[in-house]
Design a protein around this motif. Structure first.
Motif, PDB file in Angstrom:
ATOM      1  N   LEU A 231      -6.114  -9.102   0.271  1.00 32.86           N
ATOM      2  CA  LEU A 231      -6.218  -8.476  -1.059  1.00 32.86           C
ATOM      3  C   LEU A 231      -5.147  -7.409  -1.241  1.00 32.86           C
ATOM      4  N   GLU A 232      -4.912  -6.612  -0.204  1.00 25.59           N
ATOM      5  CA  GLU A 232      -3.904  -5.543  -0.304  1.00 25.59           C
ATOM      6  C   GLU A 232      -2.494  -6.117  -0.358  1.00 25.59           C
ATOM      7  N   SER A 233      -2.222  -7.147   0.436  1.00 33.43           N
ATOM      8  CA  SER A 233      -0.863  -7.703   0.420  1.00 33.43           C
ATOM      9  C   SER A 233      -0.608  -8.370  -0.932  1.00 33.43           C
ATOM     10  N   CYS A 234      -1.648  -8.918  -1.533  1.00 30.27           N
ATOM     11  CA  CYS A 234      -1.498  -9.509  -2.878  1.00 30.27           C
ATOM     12  C   CYS A 234      -1.298  -8.411  -3.924  1.00 30.27           C
ATOM     13  N   ARG A 235      -2.087  -7.357  -3.833  1.00 27.76           N
ATOM     14  CA  ARG A 235      -1.943  -6.246  -4.795  1.00 27.76           C
ATOM     15  C   ARG A 235      -0.525  -5.694  -4.760  1.00 27.76           C
ATOM     16  N   LEU A 236      -0.011  -5.551  -3.550  1.00 26.28           N
ATOM     17  CA  LEU A 236       1.319  -4.975  -3.359  1.00 26.28           C
ATOM     18  C   LEU A 236       2.418  -5.886  -3.915  1.00 26.28           C
ATOM     19  N   HIS A 237       2.119  -7.165  -4.048  1.00 25.81           N
ATOM     20  CA  HIS A 237       3.136  -8.111  -4.525  1.00 25.81           C
ATOM     21  C   HIS A 237       2.823  -8.666  -5.903  1.00 25.81           C
ATOM     22  N   GLY A 238       1.990  -7.918  -6.641  1.00 28.17           N
ATOM     23  CA  GLY A 238       1.759  -8.250  -8.049  1.00 28.17           C
ATOM     24  C   GLY A 238       0.927  -9.500  -8.273  1.00 28.17           C
ATOM     25  N   ILE A 239       0.101  -9.880  -7.301  1.00 25.39           N
ATOM     26  CA  ILE A 239      -0.740 -11.079  -7.463  1.00 25.39           C
ATOM     27  C   ILE A 239      -2.099 -10.679  -8.021  1.00 25.39           C
ATOM     28  N   ASP A 240      -2.487 -11.372  -9.069  1.00 23.09           N
ATOM     29  CA  ASP A 240      -3.735 -11.108  -9.763  1.00 23.09           C
ATOM     30  C   ASP A 240      -4.960 -11.232  -8.821  1.00 23.09           C
TER      31      ASP A 240
ATOM     32  N   ASP B 229       6.036   2.582   9.476  1.00 19.79           N
ATOM     33  CA  ASP B 229       7.467   2.645   9.129  1.00 19.79           C
ATOM     34  C   ASP B 229       7.910   1.391   8.384  1.00 19.79           C
ATOM     35  N   ALA B 230       7.381   0.235   8.805  1.00 17.75           N
ATOM     36  CA  ALA B 230       7.803  -1.035   8.180  1.00 17.75           C
ATOM     37  C   ALA B 230       7.485  -1.051   6.691  1.00 17.75           C
ATOM     38  N   LEU B 231       6.446  -0.274   6.293  1.00 16.14           N
ATOM     39  CA  LEU B 231       6.014  -0.310   4.893  1.00 16.14           C
ATOM     40  C   LEU B 231       6.670   0.770   4.035  1.00 16.14           C
ATOM     41  N   SER B 232       7.582   1.560   4.624  1.00 14.15           N
ATOM     42  CA  SER B 232       8.151   2.668   3.844  1.00 14.15           C
ATOM     43  C   SER B 232       8.888   2.154   2.606  1.00 14.15           C
ATOM     44  N   VAL B 233       9.377   0.908   2.640  1.00 13.58           N
ATOM     45  CA  VAL B 233      10.067   0.342   1.460  1.00 13.58           C
ATOM     46  C   VAL B 233       9.159   0.263   0.233  1.00 13.58           C
ATOM     47  N   TYR B 234       7.847   0.255   0.432  1.00 11.59           N
ATOM     48  CA  TYR B 234       6.923   0.167  -0.715  1.00 11.59           C
ATOM     49  C   TYR B 234       6.524   1.531  -1.280  1.00 11.59           C
ATOM     50  N   GLY B 235       6.951   2.614  -0.606  1.00 15.10           N
ATOM     51  CA  GLY B 235       6.572   3.958  -1.068  1.00 15.10           C
ATOM     52  C   GLY B 235       5.067   4.163  -1.020  1.00 15.10           C
TER      53      GLY B 235
ATOM     54  N   THR C 127      -2.613   2.685   1.477  1.00 11.18           N
ATOM     55  CA  THR C 127      -3.876   2.134   1.997  1.00 11.18           C
ATOM     56  C   THR C 127      -3.621   1.278   3.244  1.00 11.18           C
ATOM     57  N   LEU C 128      -2.561   0.503   3.215  1.00 10.46           N
ATOM     58  CA  LEU C 128      -2.249  -0.334   4.391  1.00 10.46           C
ATOM     59  C   LEU C 128      -1.814   0.531   5.570  1.00 10.46           C
ATOM     60  N   GLN C 129      -1.151   1.642   5.271  1.00 14.75           N
ATOM     61  CA  GLN C 129      -0.775   2.557   6.363  1.00 14.75           C
ATOM     62  C   GLN C 129      -2.027   3.189   6.973  1.00 14.75           C
ATOM     63  N   GLU C 130      -2.963   3.550   6.098  1.00 13.23           N
ATOM     64  CA  GLU C 130      -4.249   4.081   6.579  1.00 13.23           C
ATOM     65  C   GLU C 130      -4.973   3.023   7.431  1.00 13.23           C
ATOM     66  N   ALA C 131      -4.836   1.759   7.021  1.00 16.82           N
ATOM     67  CA  ALA C 131      -5.502   0.670   7.758  1.00 16.82           C
ATOM     68  C   ALA C 131      -4.933   0.538   9.170  1.00 16.82           C
ATOM     69  N   ALA C 132      -3.632   0.752   9.315  1.00 23.18           N
ATOM     70  CA  ALA C 132      -3.007   0.652  10.645  1.00 23.18           C
ATOM     71  C   ALA C 132      -3.623   1.686  11.586  1.00 23.18           C
ATOM     72  N   ARG C 133      -3.832   2.879  11.077  1.00 21.41           N
ATOM     73  CA  ARG C 133      -4.451   3.950  11.871  1.00 21.41           C
ATOM     74  C   ARG C 133      -5.897   3.580  12.223  1.00 21.41           C
ATOM     75  N   PHE C 134      -6.616   3.093  11.204  1.00 24.65           N
ATOM     76  CA  PHE C 134      -8.021   2.722  11.387  1.00 24.65           C
ATOM     77  C   PHE C 134      -8.177   1.680  12.502  1.00 24.65           C
ATOM     78  N   ILE C 135      -7.239   0.741  12.554  1.00 25.58           N
ATOM     79  CA  ILE C 135      -7.317  -0.358  13.523  1.00 25.58           C
ATOM     80  C   ILE C 135      -7.403   0.147  14.961  1.00 25.58           C
ATOM     81  N   VAL C 136      -6.698   1.238  15.261  1.00 29.96           N
ATOM     82  CA  VAL C 136      -6.781   1.742  16.636  1.00 29.96           C
ATOM     83  C   VAL C 136      -7.841   2.828  16.814  1.00 29.96           C
ATOM     84  N   ASP C 137      -8.266   3.459  15.715  1.00 30.48           N
ATOM     85  CA  ASP C 137      -9.273   4.524  15.837  1.00 30.48           C
ATOM     86  C   ASP C 137     -10.714   4.015  15.723  1.00 30.48           C
ATOM     87  N   ARG C 138     -10.887   2.760  15.294  1.00 27.39           N
ATOM     88  CA  ARG C 138     -12.227   2.230  15.000  1.00 27.39           C
ATOM     89  C   ARG C 138     -13.118   2.236  16.247  1.00 27.39           C
TER      90      ARG C 138
END
Ligand code: IPE
Ligand code: IPE
Ligand code: MG
Ligand code: MG
Ligand code: MG
Length: 299
Positions: A60-69, A275-281, A286-297
Motif C-alpha cells: 500500500l505504501e509503495s503504491c501510494r508513493l508511486h501515485g497508484i490509486d 538513505d535509499a528513500l531520501s529521493v522521495y523526501g 512512513t516507510l523510513q519509520e517502518a524500517a526502524r520498526f522492523i528491527v525494534d519490534r
C-alpha cells in the motif's frame, strides 16, 4: 474503514495508523472475496488474519508513493499477505518446523489437521495469483504476476525454505555469505515484491530502483530481527515458540555473529534502507519509520 471502494491516493499517515489501515483494509477485502467460508475458507482466514500484515502495508505504501490509486493497491496487498500466510502454514507443518503456535493461536494443522493446512496453503497461493491477474491492472499486471511467480517460487521464497531445511543437517554449518543468500530468498524476496509493487504498477522497472535497495536492506534486517527474537524473545510476547533455531542446530545471523554484532548489522541496514528513500523526501517518512520498526519490534 472502506479502503476497497476508496478511490484516489491514500493519505500519508504515521506508521501505527498506516499499519492499522492496512490490516483493516486487507482483512475487509479478504472477507469480501471469501464469502460464506466453509472449512477451507475458515482455515485460510485463520492463517491470513492476526499478523502484522507488514508486507501488505509495504504494498500500500509503495503504491501510494508511486501515485497508484487505493482501489488498485488493495488486491496486490491482499495477494502478498496470502502468499506470506501460505508460506507460514506450510512452514509450521510437522514435516518442516513442527510448530503448534503462531500469533498466540494454534497453527492451522493444530486447529484443524495436516491435510487442511496443506490445502489451505495451496488455496491461499492460488488466491494470490487470482487477485493480481485481473484485467483492471492492464499490461502492468503482467509484471506483477511474473515477478510474484519468480520471487515466490523456485528462485525465491520456496528456494530459501529448501536451503533452510537442508542447512539443518549440513556439516560444517553455513557461512555468513551462505546464510545471507538463504535469507535473501526465504524472507527477502516476498518483501522485495511488496516494496516494488508500486513501481511496477507505475510502469517502472524494479531493477536498481530505490525501492529495491530499500527492500533488500529491510528484508535482511527483518530476518536478523526474527533470529534475535528467537533467542531473546519469550513465546508469550512473540506469539510463537522461541529457542527453535538453536534447538534445531540452525546457523543463523545470531549464532554466527553473536547478538551484539547482529544488532549492529541490523541497525546499519535500517540506516541504508532510510538513505535509499531520501529521493522521495518527506513522502517516504512512513516507510523510513517502518524500517526502524522492523528491527525494534517485539513480535
Ligand atoms: C514471520 O513473519 C516469518 C518470517 C518470514 C521470518 P512475520 O513476523 O511478518 O509474521 P506475521 O505475519 O506478522 O505473524
Ligand atoms: C519462515 O522462516 C519463513 C517463511 C515461511 C518463508 P522461519 O521458520 O524462521 O519463520 P518463523 O520463525 O517460524 O516465523
Ligand atoms: Mg522455517
Ligand atoms: Mg518456522
Ligand atoms: Mg524464525
Amino acid at each position: 474503514m472502506d479502503l476497497i471502494r476508496h478511490t484516489g491516493l491514500l493519505d500519508p499517515l504515521p506508521l501505527a495508523a498506516a499499519m492499522e489501515r492496512a490490516q483493516a483494509g486487507i482483512t475487509a477485502r479478504f472477507t469480501e472475496v471469501t464469502p460464506d467460508p466453509d472449512r477451507l475458507g475458515k482455515a485460510m482466514g485463520h492463517a491470513l488474519i492476526g499478523g502484522k500484515m507488514l508486507r501488505g502495508f509495504l504494498v500500500l505504501e509503495s503504491c501510494r508513493l508511486h501515485g497508484i490509486d487505493a482501489a488498485l493497491s488493495v488486491d496486490p496487498a491482499l495477494a502478498i499477505e496470502c502468499m506470506h500466510a501460505y508460506s507460514l502454514v506450510h512452514d509450521d507443518l510437522p514435516c518442516m518446523d513442527d510448530d503448534d503456535m503462531r500469533r498466540g493461536r494454534p497453527t492451522v494443522h493444530k486447529q484443524w489437521d495436516e491435510a487442511t493446512a496443506v490445502l489451505a496453503g495451496d488455496a491461499l497461493q492460488s488466491l494470490a495469483f487470482e487477485l493480481i491477474s485481473h484485467s483492471k491492472f492492464g499490461m502492468k499486471g503482467q509484471m506483477l504476476v511474473k515477478m510474484l511467480a519468480r520471487l515466490g517460487g523456485r528462485y525465491g521464497m520456496v528456494r530459501g525454505q529448501m536451503q533452510d531445511i537442508a542447512a539443518e543437517t549440513m556439516t560444517p554449518p553455513l557461512t555468513l555469505g551462505q546464510i545471507s543468500e538463504l535469507q535473501r530468498n526465504k524472507t527477502g524476496k516476498l518483501i522485495l515484491w511488496a516494496c516494488t509493487a508500486g513501481p511496477m504498477l507505475a510502469g517502472d522497472s524494479p531493477k536498481d530502483h530505490p525501492m529495491q535497495t530499500y527492500a533488500q536492506a529491510i528484508g535482511l534486517a527483518f530476518q536478523i530481527a526474527d533470529d534475535i527474537l528467537d533467542v531473546e524473545g519469550d513465546a508469550a510476547t512473540v506469539g510463537k515458540a522461541t529457542g527453535k533455531d538453536a534447538n534445531a542446530g540452525k546457523a543463523t545471523f545470531v549464532s554466527l555473529m553473536g547478538l551484539d554484532e547482529a544488532k549492529r548489522r541490523a541497525d546499519e541496514l535500517v540506516q541504508s534502507a532510510c538513505d535509499a528513500l531520501s529521493v522521495y523526501g518527506d513522502e517516504a517518512a512512513t516507510l523510513q519509520e517502518a524500517a526502524r520498526f522492523i528491527v525494534d519490534r517485539k513480535s
